[in-house]
Design an enzyme around this catalytic site. Structure first.
Site, PDB file in Angstrom:
ATOM      1  N   ASP B  97      52.717  24.897  30.633  1.00  0.00           N
ATOM      2  CA  ASP B  97      53.916  24.107  30.384  1.00  0.00           C
ATOM      3  C   ASP B  97      54.772  24.884  29.390  1.00  0.00           C
ATOM      4  OD1 ASP B  97      55.699  22.066  30.555  1.00  0.00           O
ATOM      5  OD2 ASP B  97      54.657  20.744  29.162  1.00  0.00           O
ATOM      6  N   GLU B 102      48.392  23.734  28.967  1.00  0.00           N
ATOM      7  CA  GLU B 102      48.324  22.277  28.793  1.00  0.00           C
ATOM      8  C   GLU B 102      47.212  21.704  29.654  1.00  0.00           C
ATOM      9  OE1 GLU B 102      51.945  20.109  28.619  1.00  0.00           O
ATOM     10  OE2 GLU B 102      51.075  18.242  29.377  1.00  0.00           O
ATOM     11  N   THR B 105      44.058  14.898  30.818  1.00  0.00           N
ATOM     12  CA  THR B 105      42.822  14.233  31.237  1.00  0.00           C
ATOM     13  C   THR B 105      43.066  13.524  32.562  1.00  0.00           C
ATOM     14  OG1 THR B 105      43.327  12.072  30.243  1.00  0.00           O
ATOM     15  CG2 THR B 105      42.253  13.706  28.818  1.00  0.00           C
ATOM     16  N   HIS B 245      55.112   6.589  28.120  1.00  0.00           N
ATOM     17  CA  HIS B 245      54.840   7.975  27.731  1.00  0.00           C
ATOM     18  C   HIS B 245      55.040   8.086  26.222  1.00  0.00           C
ATOM     19  CE1 HIS B 245      56.182  12.416  27.911  1.00  0.00           C
ATOM     20  NE2 HIS B 245      54.896  12.406  28.180  1.00  0.00           N
TER      21      HIS B 245
END
Lengths: 72, 506
Positions: B97, B102, B105, B245
């Site tokens: 990224d 990156e 999970t 997020h």
């Protein structure tokens, strides 16, 4: 139940073994705390020895040169 | 098919994303993009790497406030796609990224699994690092940090994701979560020596990230970072779900910190779904109070609320916990949630008495304790380069070099999961989310899969045509439901079975 005499003997014995020991009612827990405290300190000292060993040697240069691009 | 019927029925689904800092020692010029690509590309949990990431399912510029940002959704070409992306056997994603490796999970149903899978990610990075180093000249060393800053104003993220009902009004999330995040950092901070980004000086502060948050609400994750991020990309059926997020947190080394971070946040979001938070904790100037809380190592300086009250961060966190006890029904509280609430209370009590008593639990206290001892031993001050090096090296993922790793080895940090579980999680997906379907398909039908994403698996079973299976329900595709089917069929039989079953439903 321990007799007063037995207790007295025990105290005398302890006094012989460590004349400077503080003989208050909570002598035993205090000892435990001291021992535990010493253990924690020894453990921490050992850990600090490890850190001295593994810490990047050229820390000044390393920290200065560690530059990342922003991410996310 | 079971349809959700009301907002509080939304299953708990959590996942984290970690961007790691990367540097190569003894190299003339640092190239973090090349280094990240090398590290990600060298990792193989299967022989053949040809599966791409299905970017058609992505929409990172849709704003939860109801509009679309005018940014172009860039897609890499196929070769680049394969090079920078890996979909993992455990159902997670590993990719490049920008200029960082990156790891994401797989979808998990509880805080304990998040700890297991996030720690599995640290091991995946470690294995990649070893494999990548073999390809470099002997004197070069790859160093990877699970932290969030280079201490020079460049930050990279540790993000959290929570599935929520689409019925929840986004403004309720904003109102309920700003005070929660501003005060949550006393539990979740990873600790930082110094300050940056033009903020008030500090010798040591609780979080890595507070210095980088400049606005209250917004879509950006890279500039003028907002406490509440509005990215509306559910990776699921948008009629029913949103994905909240979270970008305001630190990446954690401590299992206990990760566990509580995602555990208490999932609980706070349940309270918002139930509509019991409202505006009661609205803060005056949350951005500057966020930085103030990060600098108060006593955790007892008052935060100013819009209604005139002055409360400590501990008191505000305790109010959320009290509301959880009051409003969550017994059937809604899973065993992990119950444990999270017990530990949440324990931590708040300890913070009240003496924050440094948590020097085996919370990252910032663990880090501060060891730096304090080092400073005392060598009579240093906080600006000494060795002190700053300790801060950085706390996050080094190498078991022999990382300070957190050494503390763990010495039994000086509290653990949540067994190492054996973490090792298993490198290649085994959780069994109770769609990650099971994704990971199992990758393990069994690797040669028949063209591409994958969070909510799609694209098969190519005849060498030419593509069949896309959409996985719009993150809690479907579990072992219980698809385990037997996956065990007993071929890839083409699987595709046929799933697509015909979907057609029947329509």
């Amino acid at each position: 139940m321990a007799s007063e005499k037995q207790q007295e003997q025990q105290e005398q014995q302890e006094q012989k073994e460590s004349p400077t020991q503080d003989h208050t009612d909570n002598a035993q827990p205090k000892d435990e705390v001291t021992t535990k405290g010493r253990e924690i300190k020894d453990n921490l000292d050992q850990l600090l020895d490890e850190i001295d060993e593994i810490l990047e040697e050229d820390s000044e240069e390393f920290v200065e040169n560690y530059i990342q691009r922003g991410g996310e | 098919m079971v349809r959700i019927s009301s907002s509080t029925d939304t299953p708990i689904i959590i996942g984290t994303e970690t961007e790691y800092g990367i540097s190569i020692k003894n190299v003339l010029e640092q190239d973090p993009v090349a280094a990240s690509t090398l590290v990600v590309n060298v990792y193989k949990d299967r022989n053949l790497k040809k599966i791409t990431w299905d970017y058609d399912q992505e929409s990172p510029f849709v704003d939860a406030r109801g509009f679309m940002s005018e940014c172009e959704n860039q897609q890499p070409n196929k070769e680049e796609n394969t090079l920078i992306n890996d979909v993992l056997f455990n159902g997670g994603r590993y990719y490049v990224d920008h200029a960082h490796p990156e790891y994401c999970t797989p979808e998990c149903t509880n805080a304990r699994d998040v700890v297991t899978y996030e720690k599995a990610g640290d091991l995946i990075l470690h294995l990649s690092r070893i494999a990548a180093e073999e390809l470099l000249p002997a004197e070069q060393e790859i160093i990877i940090y699970k932290n969030n800053t280079d201490y020079k104003g460049h930050s990279y993220g540790g993000h959290e994701n929570y599935l929520m009902s689409r019925q929840v009004v986004f403004d309720d999330i904003t109102k309920g979560m700003i005070p929660f995040f501003v005060t949550r950092q006393i539990i979740t901070g990873a600790g930082k020596v110094g300050s940056e980004n033009g903020t008030e000086p500090a010798e040591f502060q609780i979080t890595q990230r507070a210095d980088f948050f400049e606005t209250e609400v917004g879509l950006s994750t890279m500039v003028a970072r907002p406490i509440i991020n509005t990215r509306d990309e559910p990776h699921a059926d948008e009629k029913y779900y949103r994905r909240f997020h979270v970008i305001v947190g630190d990446s954690n080394m401590s299992e206990f910190s990760i566990y509580l971070k995602v555990g208490i946040t999932a609980i706070a979001l349940k309270l918002i779904e139930k509509g019991v938070i409202g505006s009661q904790f609205d803060l005056v100037k949350p951005v500057s109070q966020n930085q103030m809380v990060s600098r108060d190592l006593t955790c007892k300086k008052n935060v100013l609320l819009e209604d005139g009250r002055r409360l400590t961060p501990i008191e505000i966190q305790r109010s959320y916990l009290d509301l959880a006890h009051k409003h969550l029904q017994p059937h809604e509280i899973t065993s992990v949630m119950e444990d999270v609430m017990t530990k949440w209370e324990f931590v708040l009590d300890q913070l009240e008495t003496d924050p440094m008593s948590l020097d085996q639990h919370l990252d910032w206290a663990i880090k501060k304790r060891i730096i304090d001892a080092f400073i005392e031993r060598h009579s240093l001050n906080w600006s000494d380069s060795r002190v700053r090096m300790m801060d950085l090296q706390y996050h080094d993922i190498r078991p022999d070099k990382g300070l957190y790793a050494r503390l763990k080895k010495n039994g000086r940090v509290h653990q949540i999961v067994d190492h054996a579980e973490v090792v298993r999680a490198i290649t085994n997906p959780p069994t109770d989310t769609r990650a099971f379907f994704r990971g199992s398909c990758l393990q069994k039908f690797s040669g028949d899969i063209h591409s994958a994403s969070w909510n799609s698996m694209v098969f190519c079973t005849d060498g030419s045509s593509l069949d896309k299976i959409l996985m719009d329900r993150p809690h479907f595709g579990t072992k219980e439901v698809v385990g037997d089917l996956l065990k007993n069929c071929t890839a083409s039989e699987l595709v046929e079975a799933v697509l015909s079953s979907n057609a029947n439903k329509e």
